[in-house]
Design a protein around this motif. Structure first.
Motif, PDB file in Angstrom:
ATOM      1  N   PRO A 179     -12.279  22.135  19.629  1.00  0.00           N
ATOM      2  CA  PRO A 179     -11.278  22.437  18.600  1.00  0.00           C
ATOM      3  C   PRO A 179     -11.984  22.587  17.247  1.00  0.00           C
ATOM      4  N   ASP A 180     -11.224  22.936  16.218  1.00  0.00           N
ATOM      5  CA  ASP A 180     -11.785  23.035  14.868  1.00  0.00           C
ATOM      6  C   ASP A 180     -12.238  21.645  14.412  1.00  0.00           C
ATOM      7  N   LEU A 181     -13.508  21.522  14.033  1.00  0.00           N
ATOM      8  CA  LEU A 181     -14.045  20.208  13.656  1.00  0.00           C
ATOM      9  C   LEU A 181     -14.201  20.045  12.148  1.00  0.00           C
ATOM     10  N   ALA A 182     -13.762  21.028  11.391  1.00  0.00           N
ATOM     11  CA  ALA A 182     -13.950  20.972   9.933  1.00  0.00           C
ATOM     12  C   ALA A 182     -13.328  19.701   9.361  1.00  0.00           C
ATOM     13  N   GLY A 183     -14.147  18.916   8.663  1.00  0.00           N
ATOM     14  CA  GLY A 183     -13.666  17.695   8.022  1.00  0.00           C
ATOM     15  C   GLY A 183     -13.423  16.525   8.967  1.00  0.00           C
ATOM     16  N   LYS A 184     -13.753  16.679  10.253  1.00  0.00           N
ATOM     17  CA  LYS A 184     -13.483  15.610  11.227  1.00  0.00           C
ATOM     18  C   LYS A 184     -14.659  14.662  11.379  1.00  0.00           C
ATOM     19  N   HIS A 185     -14.329  13.410  11.700  1.00  0.00           N
ATOM     20  CA  HIS A 185     -15.361  12.448  12.080  1.00  0.00           C
ATOM     21  C   HIS A 185     -15.557  12.560  13.587  1.00  0.00           C
ATOM     22  N   VAL A 186     -16.766  12.935  13.970  1.00  0.00           N
ATOM     23  CA  VAL A 186     -17.062  13.186  15.388  1.00  0.00           C
ATOM     24  C   VAL A 186     -17.905  12.049  15.957  1.00  0.00           C
ATOM     25  N   LEU A 187     -17.489  11.602  17.138  1.00  0.00           N
ATOM     26  CA  LEU A 187     -18.303  10.660  17.912  1.00  0.00           C
ATOM     27  C   LEU A 187     -18.764  11.406  19.153  1.00  0.00           C
ATOM     28  N   LEU A 188     -20.069  11.673  19.214  1.00  0.00           N
ATOM     29  CA  LEU A 188     -20.644  12.448  20.316  1.00  0.00           C
ATOM     30  C   LEU A 188     -21.106  11.505  21.428  1.00  0.00           C
ATOM     31  N   LEU A 189     -20.749  11.827  22.673  1.00  0.00           N
ATOM     32  CA  LEU A 189     -21.111  10.974  23.809  1.00  0.00           C
ATOM     33  C   LEU A 189     -22.026  11.700  24.769  1.00  0.00           C
ATOM     34  N   ASP A 190     -23.086  11.022  25.187  1.00  0.00           N
ATOM     35  CA  ASP A 190     -23.922  11.558  26.263  1.00  0.00           C
ATOM     36  C   ASP A 190     -24.315  10.430  27.198  1.00  0.00           C
ATOM     37  N   ASP A 191     -24.723  10.819  28.405  1.00  0.00           N
ATOM     38  CA  ASP A 191     -25.085   9.811  29.397  1.00  0.00           C
ATOM     39  C   ASP A 191     -26.416   9.147  29.074  1.00  0.00           C
ATOM     40  N   ILE A 192     -27.418   9.964  28.673  1.00  0.00           N
ATOM     41  CA  ILE A 192     -28.760   9.381  28.523  1.00  0.00           C
ATOM     42  C   ILE A 192     -29.550  10.075  27.430  1.00  0.00           C
ATOM     43  N   LEU A 193     -30.298   9.287  26.696  1.00  0.00           N
ATOM     44  CA  LEU A 193     -31.240   9.790  25.697  1.00  0.00           C
ATOM     45  C   LEU A 193     -32.621   9.732  26.335  1.00  0.00           C
ATOM     46  N   VAL A 242     -27.507  19.118  19.621  1.00  0.00           N
ATOM     47  CA  VAL A 242     -26.040  19.142  19.617  1.00  0.00           C
ATOM     48  C   VAL A 242     -25.499  18.542  18.311  1.00  0.00           C
ATOM     49  N   VAL A 243     -26.147  17.509  17.800  1.00  0.00           N
ATOM     50  CA  VAL A 243     -25.708  16.932  16.518  1.00  0.00           C
ATOM     51  C   VAL A 243     -25.779  17.991  15.421  1.00  0.00           C
ATOM     52  N   SER A 244     -26.878  18.732  15.341  1.00  0.00           N
ATOM     53  CA  SER A 244     -26.937  19.728  14.259  1.00  0.00           C
ATOM     54  C   SER A 244     -25.952  20.863  14.505  1.00  0.00           C
ATOM     55  N   HIS A 245     -25.690  21.165  15.764  1.00  0.00           N
ATOM     56  CA  HIS A 245     -24.676  22.179  16.085  1.00  0.00           C
ATOM     57  C   HIS A 245     -23.294  21.750  15.577  1.00  0.00           C
ATOM     58  N   LEU A 246     -22.943  20.480  15.775  1.00  0.00           N
ATOM     59  CA  LEU A 246     -21.621  19.988  15.363  1.00  0.00           C
ATOM     60  C   LEU A 246     -21.513  19.910  13.843  1.00  0.00           C
ATOM     61  N   LEU A 247     -22.608  19.538  13.188  1.00  0.00           N
ATOM     62  CA  LEU A 247     -22.593  19.532  11.718  1.00  0.00           C
ATOM     63  C   LEU A 247     -22.432  20.964  11.204  1.00  0.00           C
ATOM     64  N   GLY A 248     -23.046  21.902  11.917  1.00  0.00           N
ATOM     65  CA  GLY A 248     -22.895  23.315  11.576  1.00  0.00           C
ATOM     66  C   GLY A 248     -21.458  23.814  11.722  1.00  0.00           C
ATOM     67  N   LYS A 249     -20.682  23.144  12.555  1.00  0.00           N
ATOM     68  CA  LYS A 249     -19.264  23.479  12.732  1.00  0.00           C
ATOM     69  C   LYS A 249     -18.389  22.830  11.668  1.00  0.00           C
ATOM     70  N   GLY A 250     -19.004  22.142  10.724  1.00  0.00           N
ATOM     71  CA  GLY A 250     -18.248  21.584   9.608  1.00  0.00           C
ATOM     72  C   GLY A 250     -17.780  20.151   9.773  1.00  0.00           C
ATOM     73  N   ALA A 251     -18.259  19.457  10.807  1.00  0.00           N
ATOM     74  CA  ALA A 251     -17.870  18.054  10.989  1.00  0.00           C
ATOM     75  C   ALA A 251     -18.259  17.248   9.748  1.00  0.00           C
ATOM     76  N   GLU A 252     -17.366  16.355   9.341  1.00  0.00           N
ATOM     77  CA  GLU A 252     -17.607  15.500   8.173  1.00  0.00           C
ATOM     78  C   GLU A 252     -18.727  14.493   8.466  1.00  0.00           C
ATOM     79  N   SER A 253     -18.707  13.945   9.685  1.00  0.00           N
ATOM     80  CA  SER A 253     -19.765  13.030  10.105  1.00  0.00           C
ATOM     81  C   SER A 253     -19.927  13.152  11.613  1.00  0.00           C
ATOM     82  N   VAL A 254     -21.135  12.853  12.092  1.00  0.00           N
ATOM     83  CA  VAL A 254     -21.374  12.813  13.535  1.00  0.00           C
ATOM     84  C   VAL A 254     -22.125  11.534  13.860  1.00  0.00           C
ATOM     85  N   LYS A 255     -21.494  10.678  14.659  1.00  0.00           N
ATOM     86  CA  LYS A 255     -22.179   9.500  15.197  1.00  0.00           C
ATOM     87  C   LYS A 255     -22.377   9.727  16.685  1.00  0.00           C
TER      88      LYS A 255
END
Ligand code: IMP
Ligand code: MG
Length: 171
Positions: A82-96, A105-118
């Motif tokens: 969905p549109d992430l502009a101004g949203k606080h995003v919590l990104l989930l993955d199985d393994i680092l 993916v974090v920089s991709h989501l920030l590029g979509k305008g997310a306010e924050s990405v944790k």
């Protein structure tokens, strides 16, 4: 297959992580974005314990790996987002593992305008990281073994196992 992390230990850790997340966001609404397909079980168990207003969304990131462990080219597909502009995003993955996927993916989501990405990951493998990256929430640190279960796969098998096990090496 022998369990490296038992289902009950995963359950307890995920429950605690949900409380850590709720505390960190202090009642703000959050958009939980899962990286398919590995996030499947972790996401389902985690979100039902997070006491915050939240929305759920998905993104796909596939690395074309020659074999189980060597990283390849990463393809991100975001047409389900969905549109992430101004949203606080919590990104989930199985393994680092190497960190390539999450960093990209974090920089991709920030590029979509997310306010924050944790970032919350269930597992982090020791001694494999190539990209500097610190998750905000981490379930378990594991040795450098190829693991399956609880969402993690080998050739798309084993994701449904309720525990995490070390894939037996075929000889
Ligand atoms: P990274 O980009 O190297 O950090 O790789 C992350 C992705 O590789 C994860 O989302 C998994 O899909 C996959 N991966 C890395 N290690 C394992 C493992 O031990 N078992 C299953 N999948 C793994
Ligand atoms: Mg995978």
């Amino acid at each position: 297959m022998e369990a490296l992390i038992a289902a009950e230990d995963i359950r307890q850790r995920v429950e605690r992580m949900a409380r850590e997340i709720a505390e960190a966001y202090q009642g703000r609404s959050v958009t939980v974005v899962g990286i398919l397909n590995g996030c499947l079980l972790f996401m389902a168990d985690l979100i039902r314990r997070i006491d915050l207003p939240l929305r759920v969304a998905f993104i796909t990131a596939s690395s074309y790996r020659g074999d189980a462990t060597s990283p390849g080219k990463l393809l991100i597909r975001d047409e389900l987002l969905p549109d992430l502009a101004g949203k606080h995003v919590l990104l989930l993955d199985d393994i680092l593992d190497t960190g390539q996927t999450l960093a990209r993916v974090v920089s991709h989501l920030l590029g979509k305008g997310a306010e924050s990405v944790k970032v919350a990951v269930l597992l982090r493998k020791i001694g494999r990281q190539e990209v500097p990256f610190e998750p905000d929430f981490l379930g378990f640190t594991i040795p450098d073994k190829f693991v399956v279960g609880y969402g993690l796969d080998y050739n798309d098998e084993y994701r449904h196992l309720p525990f995490i096990g070390v894939l037996p090496v075929k000889t």
